[in-house]
Design a protein around this motif. Structure first.
Motif, PDB file in Angstrom:
ATOM      1  N   ASN A 117       0.799  -1.227   0.000  1.00 51.39           N
ATOM      2  CA  ASN A 117       0.000   0.000   0.000  1.00 51.39           C
ATOM      3  C   ASN A 117       0.829   1.272   0.000  1.00 51.39           C
ATOM      4  OD1 ASN A 117      -2.436  -1.325  -0.135  1.00 51.39           O
ATOM      5  ND2 ASN A 117      -2.702  -1.385   2.087  1.00 51.39           N
ATOM      6  N   ASP A 118       1.905   1.334   0.789  1.00 54.25           N
ATOM      7  CA  ASP A 118       2.708   2.545   0.885  1.00 54.25           C
ATOM      8  C   ASP A 118       3.394   2.848  -0.448  1.00 54.25           C
ATOM      9  OD1 ASP A 118       3.894   4.762   2.306  1.00 54.25           O
ATOM     10  OD2 ASP A 118       5.758   3.610   2.338  1.00 54.25           O
ATOM     11  N   THR A 119       4.062   1.850  -1.018  1.00 55.63           N
ATOM     12  CA  THR A 119       4.743   2.034  -2.302  1.00 55.63           C
ATOM     13  C   THR A 119       3.732   2.349  -3.390  1.00 55.63           C
ATOM     14  OG1 THR A 119       6.441   0.467  -1.601  1.00 55.63           O
ATOM     15  CG2 THR A 119       6.335   0.959  -3.946  1.00 55.63           C
ATOM     16  N   ASP A 120       2.612   1.643  -3.383  1.00 55.47           N
ATOM     17  CA  ASP A 120       1.572   1.825  -4.383  1.00 55.47           C
ATOM     18  C   ASP A 120       1.043   3.259  -4.358  1.00 55.47           C
ATOM     19  OD1 ASP A 120      -0.115   0.444  -6.386  1.00 55.47           O
ATOM     20  OD2 ASP A 120      -1.727   0.971  -4.995  1.00 55.47           O
ATOM     21  N   LYS A 121       0.790   3.799  -3.173  1.00 57.12           N
ATOM     22  CA  LYS A 121       0.295   5.176  -3.050  1.00 57.12           C
ATOM     23  C   LYS A 121       1.315   6.175  -3.596  1.00 57.12           C
ATOM     24  CE  LYS A 121      -1.303   8.537   0.436  1.00 57.12           C
ATOM     25  NZ  LYS A 121      -1.562   9.498  -0.566  1.00 57.12           N
ATOM     26  N   ARG A 122       2.597   5.968  -3.277  1.00 65.70           N
ATOM     27  CA  ARG A 122       3.633   6.871  -3.795  1.00 65.70           C
ATOM     28  C   ARG A 122       3.655   6.830  -5.319  1.00 65.70           C
ATOM     29  NH1 ARG A 122       6.618   5.205   0.240  1.00 65.70           N
ATOM     30  NH2 ARG A 122       7.931   3.811  -0.969  1.00 65.70           N
ATOM     31  N   ASP A 123       3.604   5.622  -5.908  1.00 65.45           N
ATOM     32  CA  ASP A 123       3.662   5.492  -7.373  1.00 65.45           C
ATOM     33  C   ASP A 123       2.491   6.188  -8.053  1.00 65.45           C
ATOM     34  OD1 ASP A 123       5.949   3.976  -7.105  1.00 65.45           O
ATOM     35  OD2 ASP A 123       4.985   2.060  -7.573  1.00 65.45           O
ATOM     36  N   ARG A 124       1.296   6.083  -7.471  1.00 63.93           N
ATOM     37  CA  ARG A 124       0.080   6.620  -8.087  1.00 63.93           C
ATOM     38  C   ARG A 124      -0.164   8.093  -7.786  1.00 63.93           C
ATOM     39  NH1 ARG A 124      -3.280   2.250  -9.420  1.00 63.93           N
ATOM     40  NH2 ARG A 124      -2.667   0.335  -8.379  1.00 63.93           N
ATOM     41  N   ASP A 125       0.076   8.502  -6.542  1.00 66.30           N
ATOM     42  CA  ASP A 125      -0.346   9.831  -6.107  1.00 66.30           C
ATOM     43  C   ASP A 125       0.789  10.842  -5.952  1.00 66.30           C
ATOM     44  OD1 ASP A 125      -2.888   8.704  -5.926  1.00 66.30           O
ATOM     45  OD2 ASP A 125      -2.686   8.270  -3.791  1.00 66.30           O
ATOM     46  N   GLU A 126       1.898  10.401  -5.402  1.00 66.58           N
ATOM     47  CA  GLU A 126       2.953  11.344  -5.061  1.00 66.58           C
ATOM     48  C   GLU A 126       4.004  11.510  -6.156  1.00 66.58           C
ATOM     49  OE1 GLU A 126       4.323   9.849  -1.290  1.00 66.58           O
ATOM     50  OE2 GLU A 126       2.337  10.053  -0.391  1.00 66.58           O
ATOM     51  N   LEU A 141       3.572   4.572 -15.796  1.00 69.64           N
ATOM     52  CA  LEU A 141       3.148   3.787 -14.648  1.00 69.64           C
ATOM     53  C   LEU A 141       2.458   2.529 -15.153  1.00 69.64           C
ATOM     54  CD1 LEU A 141       2.730   3.401 -11.596  1.00 69.64           C
ATOM     55  CD2 LEU A 141       0.596   4.714 -11.827  1.00 69.64           C
ATOM     56  N   VAL A 142       3.024   1.378 -14.836  1.00 68.65           N
ATOM     57  CA  VAL A 142       2.419   0.101 -15.184  1.00 68.65           C
ATOM     58  C   VAL A 142       1.586  -0.323 -13.977  1.00 68.65           C
ATOM     59  CG1 VAL A 142       2.831  -2.280 -15.904  1.00 68.65           C
ATOM     60  CG2 VAL A 142       4.409  -0.458 -16.651  1.00 68.65           C
ATOM     61  N   ASP A 143       0.279  -0.227 -14.126  1.00 71.67           N
ATOM     62  CA  ASP A 143      -0.642  -0.472 -13.026  1.00 71.67           C
ATOM     63  C   ASP A 143      -1.137  -1.915 -13.100  1.00 71.67           C
ATOM     64  OD1 ASP A 143      -2.802  -0.614 -11.257  1.00 71.67           O
ATOM     65  OD2 ASP A 143      -3.315   1.495 -11.582  1.00 71.67           O
ATOM     66  N   ARG A 144      -0.599  -2.744 -12.216  1.00 75.18           N
ATOM     67  CA  ARG A 144      -0.960  -4.163 -12.241  1.00 75.18           C
ATOM     68  C   ARG A 144      -2.332  -4.423 -11.639  1.00 75.18           C
ATOM     69  NH1 ARG A 144       3.922  -7.672 -10.072  1.00 75.18           N
ATOM     70  NH2 ARG A 144       3.949  -6.162  -8.388  1.00 75.18           N
ATOM     71  N   GLU A 145      -2.850  -3.501 -10.856  1.00 68.39           N
ATOM     72  CA  GLU A 145      -4.174  -3.698 -10.275  1.00 68.39           C
ATOM     73  C   GLU A 145      -5.280  -3.486 -11.316  1.00 68.39           C
ATOM     74  OE1 GLU A 145      -6.885  -1.542  -6.954  1.00 68.39           O
ATOM     75  OE2 GLU A 145      -4.811  -1.986  -6.385  1.00 68.39           O
ATOM     76  N   SER A 146      -5.165  -2.392 -12.080  1.00 67.06           N
ATOM     77  CA  SER A 146      -6.186  -2.086 -13.090  1.00 67.06           C
ATOM     78  C   SER A 146      -5.844  -2.671 -14.462  1.00 67.06           C
ATOM     79  CB  SER A 146      -6.383  -0.575 -13.210  1.00 67.06           C
ATOM     80  OG  SER A 146      -5.205   0.032 -13.716  1.00 67.06           O
TER      81      SER A 146
END
Length: 192
Positions: A117-126, A141-146
Motif C-alpha cells: 500500500n505505501d509504495t503503491d500510493k507513492r507510485d500513483r499519487d505522489e 506507470l504500469v498499473d498491475r491492479e487495473s
C-alpha cells in the motif's frame, strides 16, 4: 495543501545518510514530498515487466538505456529522492554521479505498481507530481491492479498536462522525446 505539508521533515542530506544505512540492511528508502518511505522489494512478475520494457527500449532506442533503481534527485529544488523501477536516459548520463543523481538527462521514468500500500500510493499519487516538478518528460506507470498503462506527459507547473490510460493488450507509443512503442499483451501474464 499548506506550506507545512510540502516542507521536508528532514534535510535531503540527512535522508541520504539514513537511506545508505538502511540499504546495507536490505531496505530501500525514498523521500518524496518531505516524507520518507520504504520501497517494497519487487516480486518476479514485477521484474518481468521491467525486463519487457527494457527490451523494447534497447531494440527501438539503442542510444538510450533503462537504468534499474537509479536514485534521482526529484521535486522542486531537487529536495526529494526517488528510486524509479526504471530510468530511461542517454547512455553515460550518470557517469561520475553518486547514488542520487541529477535528473536533467532523464527522458522517462518507469514505475510498476506493487502490492504494498505505501509504495503503491507513492507510485500513483505522489510521484507524478514529483516527476513533473523535476521536468521529466514522460512518466510511465504500469498499473498491475487495473491492468493498464498510464502515460503521463507534458510536464508544466508541477503537473503533467496529459495522462493517457491504455489497457493491457494494446500497443502503446510513448510520446516524444521517447518515441518507443510497447506491446503490452504479455503484461497480462504478470498480474495477480
Amino acid at each position: 495543501m499548506t506550506v507545512a505539508e510540502d516542507r521536508p521533515r528532514m534535510p535531503a542530506e540527512e535522508f541520504e545518510r539514513i537511506a545508505a544505512g538502511a540499504e546495507r540492511e536490505g531496505v530501500r528508502l525514498e523521500f518524496v514530498h518531505g516524507k520518507p518511505g520504504a520501497k517494497a522489494a519487487p516480486d518476479g512478475d514485477h521484474d518481468e515487466i521491467v525486463r519487457r520494457v527494457m527490451e523494447h527500449c534497447v531494440q527501438q532506442r539503442p542510444d538510450l538505456w533503462l537504468y534499474p533503481e537509479r536514485g534521482l534527485k526529484v521535486e522542486t529544488y531537487r529536495r526529494g529522492r526517488a528510486k524509479p523501477d526504471g530510468t530511461l536516459a542517454s547512455k553515460g548520463s550518470f557517469a561520475g554521479q553518486g547514488e542520487w543523481a541529477a535528473a536533467d538527462q532523464v527522458v522517462t521514468v518507469v514505475e510498476v505498481t506493487s502490492y504494498d500500500n505505501d509504495t503503491d500510493k507513492r507510485d500513483r499519487d505522489e510521484k507524478p507530481r514529483a516527476y513533473a516538478e523535476t521536468g521529466i518528460p514522460v512518466y510511465l506507470l504500469v498499473d498491475r491492479e487495473s491492468c493498464e498503462l498510464l502515460v503521463f506527459s507534458e510536464p508544466e507547473d508541477g503537473a503533467y498536462g496529459n495522462v493517457a490510460r491504455r489497457s493491457f493488450g494494446r500497443t502503446v507509443t510513448l510520446p516524444e522525446p521517447v518515441g518507443i512503442t510497447l506491446d503490452t499483451e504479455p503484461l497480462k501474464d504478470w498480474v495477480r
